[in-house]
Design a protein around this motif. Structure first.
Motif, mmCIF file in Angstrom:
data_model
loop_
_atom_site.group_PDB
_atom_site.id
_atom_site.type_symbol
_atom_site.label_atom_id
_atom_site.label_comp_id
_atom_site.label_asym_id
_atom_site.label_seq_id
_atom_site.Cartn_x
_atom_site.Cartn_y
_atom_site.Cartn_z
ATOM 1 N N ALA A 185 0.969 -1.240 0.006
ATOM 2 C CA ALA A 185 -0.052 0.044 0.222
ATOM 3 C C ALA A 185 0.895 1.166 -0.069
ATOM 4 C CB ALA A 185 -0.929 0.030 1.235
ATOM 5 N N CYS A 186 1.820 1.164 0.912
ATOM 6 C CA CYS A 186 2.869 2.275 0.797
ATOM 7 C C CYS A 186 3.456 2.616 -0.469
ATOM 8 C CB CYS A 186 3.899 2.147 1.963
ATOM 9 S SG CYS A 186 3.054 2.470 3.551
ATOM 10 N N HIS A 187 4.024 1.468 -1.271
ATOM 11 C CA HIS A 187 4.851 1.555 -2.469
ATOM 12 C C HIS A 187 3.731 2.431 -3.418
ATOM 13 C CE1 HIS A 187 7.964 -0.797 -0.793
ATOM 14 N NE2 HIS A 187 8.573 -0.550 -1.999
ATOM 15 N N ILE A 188 2.631 1.991 -3.528
ATOM 16 C CA ILE A 188 1.585 2.707 -4.460
ATOM 17 C C ILE A 188 1.577 3.993 -4.101
ATOM 18 C CG2 ILE A 188 -0.848 2.849 -5.040
ATOM 19 C CD1 ILE A 188 -1.207 -0.284 -4.432
ATOM 20 N N GLY A 189 1.575 4.689 -2.798
ATOM 21 C CA GLY A 189 1.503 5.994 -2.180
ATOM 22 C C GLY A 189 2.523 6.758 -2.864
ATOM 23 N N VAL A 190 3.847 5.957 -2.737
ATOM 24 C CA VAL A 190 4.951 6.881 -3.234
ATOM 25 C C VAL A 190 4.867 7.046 -4.448
ATOM 26 C CG1 VAL A 190 7.562 6.561 -3.356
ATOM 27 C CG2 VAL A 190 6.471 5.683 -1.428
ATOM 28 N N LEU A 191 4.311 6.037 -5.529
ATOM 29 C CA LEU A 191 4.353 6.177 -6.790
ATOM 30 C C LEU A 191 3.559 7.326 -7.241
ATOM 31 C CD1 LEU A 191 5.437 4.774 -9.553
ATOM 32 C CD2 LEU A 191 3.362 3.642 -9.365
ATOM 33 N N LEU A 192 2.439 7.479 -6.580
ATOM 34 C CA LEU A 192 1.384 8.352 -6.752
ATOM 35 C C LEU A 192 1.905 9.732 -6.556
ATOM 36 C CD1 LEU A 192 -1.706 6.894 -5.571
ATOM 37 C CD2 LEU A 192 -1.280 7.212 -7.824
ATOM 38 N N LEU A 193 2.465 9.856 -5.190
ATOM 39 C CA LEU A 193 3.198 11.392 -4.838
ATOM 40 C C LEU A 193 4.263 11.850 -5.794
ATOM 41 C CD1 LEU A 193 3.132 10.889 -1.100
ATOM 42 C CD2 LEU A 193 1.907 12.289 -2.407
ATOM 43 N N HIS A 194 5.121 10.794 -6.247
ATOM 44 C CA HIS A 194 6.363 11.054 -6.810
ATOM 45 C C HIS A 194 5.857 11.871 -8.398
ATOM 46 C CE1 HIS A 194 10.169 10.805 -9.309
ATOM 47 N NE2 HIS A 194 9.493 9.887 -10.031
ATOM 48 N N TYR A 195 4.565 11.357 -8.850
ATOM 49 C CA TYR A 195 4.247 11.926 -10.154
ATOM 50 C C TYR A 195 3.443 13.054 -9.890
ATOM 51 C CZ TYR A 195 6.013 8.136 -12.962
ATOM 52 O OH TYR A 195 6.851 7.067 -13.397
ATOM 53 N N ARG A 213 3.587 15.345 -7.199
ATOM 54 C CA ARG A 213 4.574 16.369 -6.267
ATOM 55 C C ARG A 213 5.865 16.710 -6.931
ATOM 56 N NH1 ARG A 213 1.942 19.104 -2.139
ATOM 57 N NH2 ARG A 213 0.266 17.930 -1.369
ATOM 58 N N GLY A 214 6.115 16.138 -7.984
ATOM 59 C CA GLY A 214 7.240 16.775 -8.847
ATOM 60 C C GLY A 214 8.617 16.011 -8.358
ATOM 61 N N GLY A 215 8.468 14.552 -7.728
ATOM 62 C CA GLY A 215 9.413 13.777 -7.644
ATOM 63 C C GLY A 215 9.770 13.659 -5.819
ATOM 64 N N CYS A 216 10.233 12.275 -5.695
ATOM 65 C CA CYS A 216 10.520 11.754 -4.458
ATOM 66 C C CYS A 216 11.964 11.405 -4.472
ATOM 67 C CB CYS A 216 9.850 10.705 -3.829
ATOM 68 S SG CYS A 216 8.025 10.867 -3.991
ATOM 69 N N ASN A 217 12.822 11.747 -3.287
ATOM 70 C CA ASN A 217 14.237 11.662 -3.203
ATOM 71 C C ASN A 217 14.428 9.974 -3.252
ATOM 72 O OD1 ASN A 217 16.497 13.376 -2.771
ATOM 73 N ND2 ASN A 217 16.998 11.640 -1.246
ATOM 74 N N GLY A 218 15.524 9.750 -4.140
ATOM 75 C CA GLY A 218 15.795 8.379 -3.817
ATOM 76 C C GLY A 218 15.029 7.341 -4.794
ATOM 77 N N ILE A 219 14.393 8.033 -5.694
ATOM 78 C CA ILE A 219 13.436 7.099 -6.572
ATOM 79 C C ILE A 219 13.858 6.061 -7.279
ATOM 80 C CG2 ILE A 219 13.365 8.613 -8.591
ATOM 81 C CD1 ILE A 219 10.240 7.077 -6.885
ATOM 82 N N GLY A 220 15.333 6.158 -7.804
ATOM 83 C CA GLY A 220 16.046 4.888 -8.173
ATOM 84 C C GLY A 220 16.356 3.854 -7.431
ATOM 85 N N ALA A 221 16.666 4.011 -6.073
ATOM 86 C CA ALA A 221 16.789 3.117 -5.278
ATOM 87 C C ALA A 221 15.468 2.703 -4.733
ATOM 88 C CB ALA A 221 17.391 3.797 -3.957
ATOM 89 N N TRP A 222 14.521 3.388 -4.704
ATOM 90 C CA TRP A 222 13.066 2.910 -4.510
ATOM 91 C C TRP A 222 12.580 1.892 -5.560
ATOM 92 C CZ3 TRP A 222 8.401 3.131 -7.437
ATOM 93 C CH2 TRP A 222 7.338 2.696 -6.664
ATOM 94 N N VAL A 223 12.825 2.265 -6.820
ATOM 95 C CA VAL A 223 12.462 1.226 -7.735
ATOM 96 C C VAL A 223 13.311 -0.113 -7.615
ATOM 97 C CG1 VAL A 223 12.545 0.833 -10.467
ATOM 98 C CG2 VAL A 223 11.888 3.020 -9.736
ATOM 99 N N PHE A 224 14.636 -0.056 -7.413
ATOM 100 C CA PHE A 224 15.373 -1.234 -7.313
ATOM 101 C C PHE A 224 14.863 -2.008 -6.077
ATOM 102 C CE2 PHE A 224 19.362 -3.422 -5.548
ATOM 103 C CZ PHE A 224 19.261 -4.178 -6.531
ATOM 104 N N ASN A 225 14.549 -1.230 -4.956
ATOM 105 C CA ASN A 225 13.975 -1.799 -3.759
ATOM 106 C C ASN A 225 12.723 -2.739 -3.969
ATOM 107 O OD1 ASN A 225 16.018 -1.759 -1.690
ATOM 108 N ND2 ASN A 225 15.274 0.158 -1.071
ATOM 109 N N SER A 226 11.662 -1.786 -4.829
ATOM 110 C CA SER A 226 10.420 -2.618 -5.279
ATOM 111 C C SER A 226 10.631 -3.697 -5.859
ATOM 112 C CB SER A 226 9.505 -1.685 -5.888
ATOM 113 O OG SER A 226 9.573 -0.167 -5.240
ATOM 114 N N PHE A 227 11.450 -3.858 -6.867
ATOM 115 C CA PHE A 227 11.963 -4.983 -7.479
ATOM 116 C C PHE A 227 12.412 -6.295 -6.635
ATOM 117 C CE2 PHE A 227 15.038 -7.742 -9.581
ATOM 118 C CZ PHE A 227 14.351 -8.372 -10.438
ATOM 119 N N LEU A 228 13.358 -5.695 -5.463
ATOM 120 C CA LEU A 228 13.785 -6.926 -4.562
ATOM 121 C C LEU A 228 12.443 -7.323 -3.645
ATOM 122 C CD1 LEU A 228 17.240 -5.333 -3.611
ATOM 123 C CD2 LEU A 228 16.705 -7.131 -5.157
#
Length: 292
Positions: free
Chosen positions: A239-249, A251-266
């Motif tokens: 649920a929180c990962h979905i929230g991050v994705l919505l806010l990223h687009y 709010r103009g971006g979330c910090n460390g989004i590249g690491a977040w994508v990699f962590n989401s895959f893991l």
């Protein structure tokens, strides 16, 4: 008069305890002035991370192979070590939870004036760090403490190999991935880490507390207890990962989004392995019950 004096003394002791806890969880100089640095922090380099994971896997597999070659049927006596480890992990998880909780609360209070300008709510900050945030201060101190606790968590693998004479790929994979993810949180000041640490420490404190409970001779453990808590953790993370994705687009971006994508895959890989193990265990229990 005696009753009033007793109440006053009790109140004074409570206030003294609160001040002490506040100091050790929030205001200690090491917490306030914390800064993630590859040159100053123990275990803060990529080389150390890769070496630790390699050593962990090699030792775990080596112990497992040695026990298989020796054809040892009885478990290796470990005495009170597993119980001490479980109790330590439970207490450490509780400490990190309260440290992170009160640190996040202090961060919200100290930067509220800035958020009013950008129309950011505290919950949005928990999900999405603003761009350019540095890994320093109270929140990242407790993130570092959580990262270090993952090394202590890994010791359970060796206890399982010695006492139960079995080693699963999922255990090695899961512990290694969680260590990598907690490292990325600090290295890239990744968003969502506050909630992830709060969820993880709640689960760890309960599960390890339960393990300690049964290791000192109380009712036997079941997969269902630990499994249900982990399912709850994965559900909250999703649920929180979905929230991050919505806010990223939005709010103009979330910090460390590249690491977040990699962590989401893991996280997806961990979830897939866990659900497969959970379903297989449930089916085995159901088959055993049917045969009985």
């Amino acid at each position: 008069m005696q009753e009033i004096y007793t109440k006053s003394q009790t109140y004074s002791m409570v206030e003294f305890t609160k001040e002490k806890l506040k100091y050790w969880l929030l205001d200690h100089p090491s917490i306030v002035s914390f800064r993630w640095s590859p040159t100053l922090m123990w275990g803060s380099t990529w080389w150390f991370l890769v070496s630790a994971i390699f050593f962990y896997i090699v030792v775990g597999v080596t112990l497992h192979v040695i026990l298989k070659l020796c054809r040892r049927q009885r478990p290796v006596p470990l005495g009170p070590l597993p119980a001490i480890h479980s109790l330590s992990m439970s207490l450490i998880s509780v400490t990190i939870f309260f440290g992170m909780f009160f640190s996040a609360e202090a961060e919200v209070r100290d930067t509220r004036w800035l958020w009013q300008r950008t129309r950011t709510t505290p919950f949005e900050w928990l999900l999405c760090f603003p761009l350019g945030i540095r890994p320093s201060g109270r929140v990242f101190f407790w993130s570092y403490a959580f990262h270090l606790s993952r090394y202590l968590h890994m010791l359970r693998t060796f206890f399982v190999v010695l006492s139960e004479r079995k080693l699963s790929f999922f255990r090695l994979f899961n512990n290694s991935i969680i260590l990598i993810m907690s490292f990325l949180w600090l290295e890239f000041s990744q968003s969502l880490q506050v909630l992830a640490i709060l969820f993880s420490t709640v689960v760890c404190s309960v599960v390890y507390g339960y393990r300690f409970w049964i290791q000192i001779g109380l009712p036997s453990k079941t997969f269902k207890f630990s499994g249900n808590f982990l399912v709850m953790l994965f559900g909250c993370n999703l649920a929180c990962h979905i929230g991050v994705l919505l806010l990223h687009y939005s709010r103009g971006g979330c910090n460390g989004i590249g690491a977040w994508v990699f962590n989401s895959f893991l996280n997806v890989l961990i979830l897939w392995h866990f659900l497969k193990s959970y379903v297989d265990t449930h089916c085995q229990r159901k088959d055993a019950s049917s045969k009985k």
